[in-house]
Design a protein around this motif. Structure first.
Motif, short mmCIF file in Angstrom:
data_model
loop_
_atom_site.label_atom_id
_atom_site.label_comp_id
_atom_site.label_asym_id
_atom_site.label_seq_id
_atom_site.Cartn_x
_atom_site.Cartn_y
_atom_site.Cartn_z
N PHE A 30 6.91 9.95 6.37
CA PHE A 30 5.79 9.18 5.82
C PHE A 30 5.94 9.10 4.32
O PHE A 30 6.73 9.83 3.74
CB PHE A 30 4.43 9.76 6.27
N PRO A 31 5.23 8.18 3.65
CA PRO A 31 5.46 7.96 2.22
C PRO A 31 5.23 9.23 1.41
O PRO A 31 4.20 9.88 1.55
CB PRO A 31 4.43 6.88 1.85
N GLY A 32 6.21 9.55 0.58
CA GLY A 32 6.15 10.79 -0.18
C GLY A 32 5.98 10.60 -1.67
O GLY A 32 6.08 11.56 -2.44
N ALA A 33 5.75 9.36 -2.08
CA ALA A 33 5.65 9.12 -3.53
C ALA A 33 4.27 8.59 -3.90
O ALA A 33 4.12 7.75 -4.77
CB ALA A 33 6.75 8.17 -3.99
N GLY A 34 3.26 9.12 -3.21
CA GLY A 34 1.89 8.87 -3.66
C GLY A 34 1.06 7.89 -2.85
O GLY A 34 -0.16 7.85 -3.01
N ALA A 35 1.67 7.10 -1.97
CA ALA A 35 0.89 6.06 -1.28
C ALA A 35 -0.27 6.60 -0.44
O ALA A 35 -1.36 6.01 -0.46
CB ALA A 35 1.80 5.19 -0.41
N PRO A 36 -0.09 7.73 0.30
CA PRO A 36 -1.24 8.20 1.08
C PRO A 36 -2.43 8.57 0.19
O PRO A 36 -3.57 8.59 0.65
CB PRO A 36 -0.69 9.45 1.80
N ALA A 79 4.64 0.33 -7.49
CA ALA A 79 3.63 -0.65 -7.94
C ALA A 79 2.25 -0.01 -8.01
O ALA A 79 1.43 -0.37 -8.87
CB ALA A 79 3.61 -1.84 -6.98
N LEU A 80 2.02 0.98 -7.13
CA LEU A 80 0.71 1.66 -7.14
C LEU A 80 0.57 2.60 -8.33
O LEU A 80 -0.55 3.02 -8.65
CB LEU A 80 0.51 2.43 -5.83
N THR A 81 1.69 2.99 -8.95
CA THR A 81 1.57 3.81 -10.17
C THR A 81 1.11 2.95 -11.35
O THR A 81 0.69 3.49 -12.37
CB THR A 81 2.90 4.50 -10.57
N CYS A 82 1.24 1.63 -11.21
CA CYS A 82 0.81 0.75 -12.30
C CYS A 82 -0.71 0.59 -12.27
O CYS A 82 -1.35 0.79 -11.24
CB CYS A 82 1.49 -0.62 -12.16
N ASP A 83 -1.27 0.21 -13.41
CA ASP A 83 -2.73 0.12 -13.49
C ASP A 83 -3.25 -1.03 -12.63
O ASP A 83 -4.31 -0.94 -12.05
CB ASP A 83 -3.16 -0.05 -14.94
N PHE A 84 -2.49 -2.13 -12.58
CA PHE A 84 -2.83 -3.20 -11.64
C PHE A 84 -1.61 -4.05 -11.37
O PHE A 84 -0.57 -3.90 -12.03
CB PHE A 84 -4.03 -4.04 -12.12
N ARG A 85 -1.75 -4.93 -10.39
CA ARG A 85 -0.64 -5.71 -9.90
C ARG A 85 -1.00 -7.20 -9.86
O ARG A 85 -2.13 -7.55 -9.51
CB ARG A 85 -0.29 -5.26 -8.46
N ILE A 86 -0.04 -8.04 -10.23
CA ILE A 86 -0.17 -9.48 -10.09
C ILE A 86 1.04 -9.93 -9.28
O ILE A 86 2.15 -9.45 -9.51
CB ILE A 86 -0.23 -10.17 -11.48
N ALA A 87 0.81 -10.81 -8.29
CA ALA A 87 1.89 -11.11 -7.35
C ALA A 87 2.22 -12.59 -7.32
O ALA A 87 1.38 -13.44 -7.62
CB ALA A 87 1.49 -10.66 -5.94
#
Ligand code: CO8
Length: 273
Positions: free
Chosen positions: A153-159, A129-137
Motif C-alpha cells: 500500500f502507499p508508503g509515501a504519505g497518501a493514506p 503531488a500531495l506534498t505540494c500545497d495545491f495542484r493544477i491539472a
C-alpha cells in the motif's frame, strides 16, 4: 515534453538529466525528466528531487516551487523495474529503519509548492503531488494509487494526506481499489484546484506562482505555518498561535511597505524583512 512558459531566463541542465531545475522571477521550476519511463522515480531522480527541494528551501531568491513532468506523465510512481532489480539482487531494507532517511514525502521546503500535473500522476507520483500545497491539472491528467493492486500500500504519505485533501469516502475508494480517476473527477473531489487545456497548464501555473512570489515572503511563510501547524492544534490554541504570528509579521518592514505603497499608488517593494 511539457512546454516551458515563455520568458525563460535561466539555464536548464543538459538533456538527459533526470531532473531539470530552472529558477526565474522567484519561481523554481522542477521538471521530472525521465519521459521514456513516464518519470518513474528511480534512485537518480529521487536524489535529484531531494537536492532540488533542498535548494528551494535554502535559496532566498526562491519564493515558490513548481513540480511538473516532462512528456505525457507527471510521474508514474516509483520505478517498479528498479524495485524488481533490487529484489533480485537482494538489496533493500531488511528491518524497519529506526531513523528513516530524508525523503521527499516528509520534507518541507517551507515555501509554497504547486504541482502542475500534466499527465499520469500515480502511486508515489500522486504522493509527491500531495506534498505540494495545491495542484493544477491539464485535461490529460489522471490520478491513482495502484499500490494495493501490487501487493502493498502507499508508503509515501497518501493514506494520511489524501483523506485530508479530498475527504474520507473518496480517498478510501481510491486507496482500496487502486482505480484511476480523470482530471474532471479530480476537480470534483477537490484534489486539483482547476483543470486547464494542456497548452495552458504551465502559463496558468506561472501566473499563480508569480502572484504568490510577489507577496511578502515572511508573511507567506508565517501564513503557511499558521495553516499547517494550526491543523494540529485545538481551535483556541490555533487562534492564539495565529494571533501571535500575525502580530510578529505586523512588525516587519514589509508590513509597513504594503500600506505605504497603496497610499502612494505604486506597487510594493517587499524585501523579506
Ligand atoms: N516504473 C518503471 N517503469 C515504468 C513505470 C513505473 N512505475 N511506469 C511506466 N513505466 C515505463 C514502462 O515500463 C514503459 O517502458 P518501456 O517502453 O521500456 O517498456 C514506459 O514507461 C511507458 O509505459 P507504458 O508503455 O506502460 O505506457 P502506457 O501508456 O501503456 O501505460 C501506465 C501507462 C498506465 C501509467 C502504465 O505504464 C502503468 O501502469 N505504469 C505503472 C504505474 C504504477 O503502478 N505506479 C505505482 C508504482 S508503486 C509506487 O509508486 C509506490 C512506491 C512503491 C515502493 C517502491 C519502493 C522503491
Amino acid at each position: 515534453m511539457a512546454e516551458q512558459p515563455a520568458n525563460a531566463d535561466s539555464t536548464s541542465q543538459a538533456e538527459g538529466e533526470p531532473l531539470l531545475l530552472d529558477v526565474r522571477q522567484g519561481v523554481a521550476w522542477i521538471t521530472l525528466n525521465r519521459p521514456d519511463a513516464l518519470n518513474a522515480l528511480n534512485g537518480d531522480l529521487t536524489a535529484a528531487l531531494m537536492a532540488a527541494l533542498e535548494r528551494v528551501r535554502d535559496d532566498d531568491a526562491i519564493r515558490v516551487g513548481v513540480i511538473t513532468g516532462a512528456g505525457r506523465a507527471f510521474c508514474a510512481g516509483a520505478d517498479l523495474k528498479d524495485r524488481v532489480r533490487n529484489q533480485d539482487e537482494g538489496r533493500g531494507p531488511t528491518a524497519f529503519p529506526a531513523a528513516p532517511p530524508p525523503s521527499y514525502f516528509s520534507f518541507d521546503t517551507d515555501k509554497p509548492m504547486i504541482a502542475a500535473v500534466n499527465g499520469y500522476c500515480l502511486g508515489a507520483g500522486l504522493e509527491l503531488a500531495l506534498t505540494c500545497d495545491f495542484r493544477i491539472a491539464s485535461t490529460q491528467a489522471s490520478f491513482g494509487l495502484p499500490e494495493i493492486t501490487l501487493g502493498f500500500f502507499p508508503g509515501a504519505g497518501a493514506p494520511i494526506r489524501l483523506p485530508r485533501v479530498i475527504g474520507f469516502g473518496q480517498a478510501l475508494e481510491m486507496l482500496f481499489t487502486g482505480e484511476r480517476i480523470d482530471a474532471t473527477h479530480a476537480r470534483e473531489y477537490g484534489l486539483v484546484n482547476r483543470v486547464v487545456q494542456p497548452e495552458g497548464l504551465l502559463p496558468e501555473v506561472e501566473r499563480v506562482a508569480l502572484k504568490i512570489a510577489s507577496n511578502a515572503p515572511l508573511a507567506v511563510k508565517s501564513l503557511r505555518d499558521v495553516i499547517y501547524q494550526g491543523m494540529d492544534m485545538t481551535l483556541p490554541q490555533a487562534l492564539r498561535f495565529g494571533g501571535a504570528l500575525r502580530w510578529a509579521i505586523g512588525q516587519t518592514e514589509d508590513a509597513k511597505e504594503g500600506p505605504r505603497a497603496f497610499a502612494e499608488k505604486r506597487p510594493p517593494e517587499f524585501k523579506g524583512r
